[in-house]
Design a protein around this motif. Structure first.
Motif, PDB file in Angstrom:
ATOM      1  N   GLU A 249      -8.209   8.072  -4.035  1.00  0.00           N
ATOM      2  CA  GLU A 249      -7.439   6.861  -4.343  1.00  0.00           C
ATOM      3  C   GLU A 249      -7.714   5.769  -3.323  1.00  0.00           C
ATOM      4  OE1 GLU A 249      -3.741   9.298  -6.466  1.00  0.00           O
ATOM      5  OE2 GLU A 249      -3.608   8.691  -4.362  1.00  0.00           O
ATOM      6  N   LYS A 250      -7.779   6.143  -2.050  1.00  0.00           N
ATOM      7  CA  LYS A 250      -8.093   5.168  -1.011  1.00  0.00           C
ATOM      8  C   LYS A 250      -9.468   4.549  -1.230  1.00  0.00           C
ATOM      9  CE  LYS A 250      -7.470   6.134   3.338  1.00  0.00           C
ATOM     10  NZ  LYS A 250      -7.401   6.865   4.632  1.00  0.00           N
ATOM     11  N   GLU A 251     -10.433   5.384  -1.527  1.00  0.00           N
ATOM     12  CA  GLU A 251     -11.793   4.888  -1.710  1.00  0.00           C
ATOM     13  C   GLU A 251     -11.847   3.864  -2.832  1.00  0.00           C
ATOM     14  OE1 GLU A 251     -16.310   6.680  -1.846  1.00  0.00           O
ATOM     15  OE2 GLU A 251     -14.702   7.881  -2.718  1.00  0.00           O
ATOM     16  N   ALA A 252     -11.213   4.169  -3.959  1.00  0.00           N
ATOM     17  CA  ALA A 252     -11.219   3.255  -5.096  1.00  0.00           C
ATOM     18  C   ALA A 252     -10.483   1.959  -4.771  1.00  0.00           C
ATOM     19  CB  ALA A 252     -10.587   3.935  -6.312  1.00  0.00           C
ATOM     20  N   LEU A 253      -9.342   2.070  -4.114  1.00  0.00           N
ATOM     21  CA  LEU A 253      -8.549   0.890  -3.780  1.00  0.00           C
ATOM     22  C   LEU A 253      -9.257   0.001  -2.765  1.00  0.00           C
ATOM     23  CD1 LEU A 253      -5.088   2.631  -3.622  1.00  0.00           C
ATOM     24  CD2 LEU A 253      -5.628   0.701  -5.113  1.00  0.00           C
TER      25      LEU A 253
ATOM     26  N   MET B  16       0.791  -1.223   0.000  1.00  0.00           N
ATOM     27  CA  MET B  16       0.000   0.000   0.000  1.00  0.00           C
ATOM     28  C   MET B  16       0.830   1.282   0.000  1.00  0.00           C
ATOM     29  SD  MET B  16      -2.931  -1.280  -0.267  1.00  0.00           S
ATOM     30  CE  MET B  16      -3.851   0.251  -0.206  1.00  0.00           C
ATOM     31  N   ALA B  17       2.144   1.164   0.243  1.00  0.00           N
ATOM     32  CA  ALA B  17       3.005   2.338   0.343  1.00  0.00           C
ATOM     33  C   ALA B  17       2.385   3.361   1.298  1.00  0.00           C
ATOM     34  CB  ALA B  17       3.292   2.914  -1.045  1.00  0.00           C
ATOM     35  N   ASP B  18       2.471   4.644   0.982  1.00  0.00           N
ATOM     36  CA  ASP B  18       1.973   5.652   1.927  1.00  0.00           C
ATOM     37  C   ASP B  18       0.557   6.115   1.615  1.00  0.00           C
ATOM     38  OD1 ASP B  18       4.133   5.499   3.533  1.00  0.00           O
ATOM     39  OD2 ASP B  18       5.010   7.433   2.992  1.00  0.00           O
ATOM     40  N   THR B  19      -0.140   5.411   0.726  1.00  0.00           N
ATOM     41  CA  THR B  19      -1.557   5.706   0.547  1.00  0.00           C
ATOM     42  C   THR B  19      -2.337   5.274   1.790  1.00  0.00           C
ATOM     43  OG1 THR B  19      -1.403   5.435  -1.850  1.00  0.00           O
ATOM     44  CG2 THR B  19      -3.601   5.257  -0.871  1.00  0.00           C
TER      45      THR B  19
END
Length: 281
Positions: free
Chosen positions: A234-238, A206-209
């Motif tokens: 980006e978080k929501e989509a992932l 996930m790196a720093d997301t």
């Protein structure tokens, strides 16, 4: 294929900076701060053994900087990048690829070290290709004022000077068919997350997301992010994708857990099961 968790040590960062606008009364229950409001964070890397390639995702901060600078970040714990790789059964010379999620010091510093006489720098992994995104390289070598303090020339330029710099966006299938890059822009320009197809599962670095299990709620975004609203998108989509396909989320900074699965709750997508990578694979 085999996956190995690599421990590059722990350091401390301000809890408020790590959780942005979220009140301390909320995040402190998940990741407790000390008397100076500092929380302990891991520098967790992922070693991917796939056929004749041995790919290391991130390298921690290394130890090139002087003791005064290192004291700002309270390095602690027994973790050591090269020793952890050796514990997994490999030597530094066997690493074929170093995949930098991004070039902030706590993710790339261990890729370059002092030479024996401490008169210059050399690659920690002398036989490896070092990978980043071309646009992220531009950001790191010509940094904006916000990120300038976290991009260090000594972590970056020796890779280019040694002729080991490669751009994943300029190469078709750079990491093979089982390891796919995902590029995101919320934390920094074109950060690379890595999606690994592993024994019928999908593991996502996930790196720093989403740096820890405590950062799953959408508003829990780091103050370090250059585009926090983009991070939330980006978080929501992932997370929706992870929920649908039962991904295993691998955390780079979580001080307690390697990874987690997710589930839908009345509060949104949250942690389902969390633990060591070995608990899941």
């Amino acid at each position: 294929m085999q996956l190995h968790v690599i421990d590059a040590g722990h350091f401390k960062l301000d809890g408020g900076a790590m959780f942005g606008v979220v009140p301390k009364t909320l995040w402190n229950r998940l990741i407790p701060a000390d008397e100076n409001n500092l929380c302990s964070w891991d520098m967790r890397c992922l070693l991917i053994e796939d056929g004749n390639r041995l790919m290391l995702v991130d390298t921690g901060m290394g130890d090139k900087q002087d003791p005064k600078w290192q004291a700002f970040y309270y390095r602690h714990g027994e973790g050591d990048l090269v020793k952890s790789i050796e514990k997994a059964g490999f030597g530094a010379h066997e690493i074929t690829d170093v995949i930098f999620s991004h070039l902030h010091f706590d993710h790339c510093g261990g890729g370059v070290k002092w030479n024996a006489s401490r008169t210059g720098y050399e690659l920690t992994f002398p036989n490896a290709k070092y990978w980043t995104h071309s646009e992220h390289w531009q950001t790191a070598t010509f940094p904006n004022a916000r990120e300038k303090a976290t991009f260090f020339k000594e972590n970056i330029l020796p890779v280019q000077e040694a002729g080991h710099l490669y751009f994943s966006d300029k190469t078709e299938n750079p990491f093979g068919t089982n390891v796919q890059p995902i590029y995101v822009d919320g934390h920094t320009e074109k950060m690379t997350m890595v999606k690994v197809a592993y024994k019928g599962q999908t593991v996502v670095f996930m790196a720093d997301t989403i740096p820890s299990h405590a950062h799953l709620p959408l508003p829990y975004v780091m103050g370090y992010d250059v585009r926090p609203l983009e991070t939330m998108k980006e978080k929501e989509a992932l997370l929706k994708e992870a929920l649908e396909h039962n991904y295993l989320l691998f955390f780079d900074h979580d001080p307690l857990y390697d990874c987690c699965t997710v589930e839908m709750t009345e509060k949104g997508i949250r942690v389902k099961n969390k633990g060591l990578l070995s608990n899941f694979i």
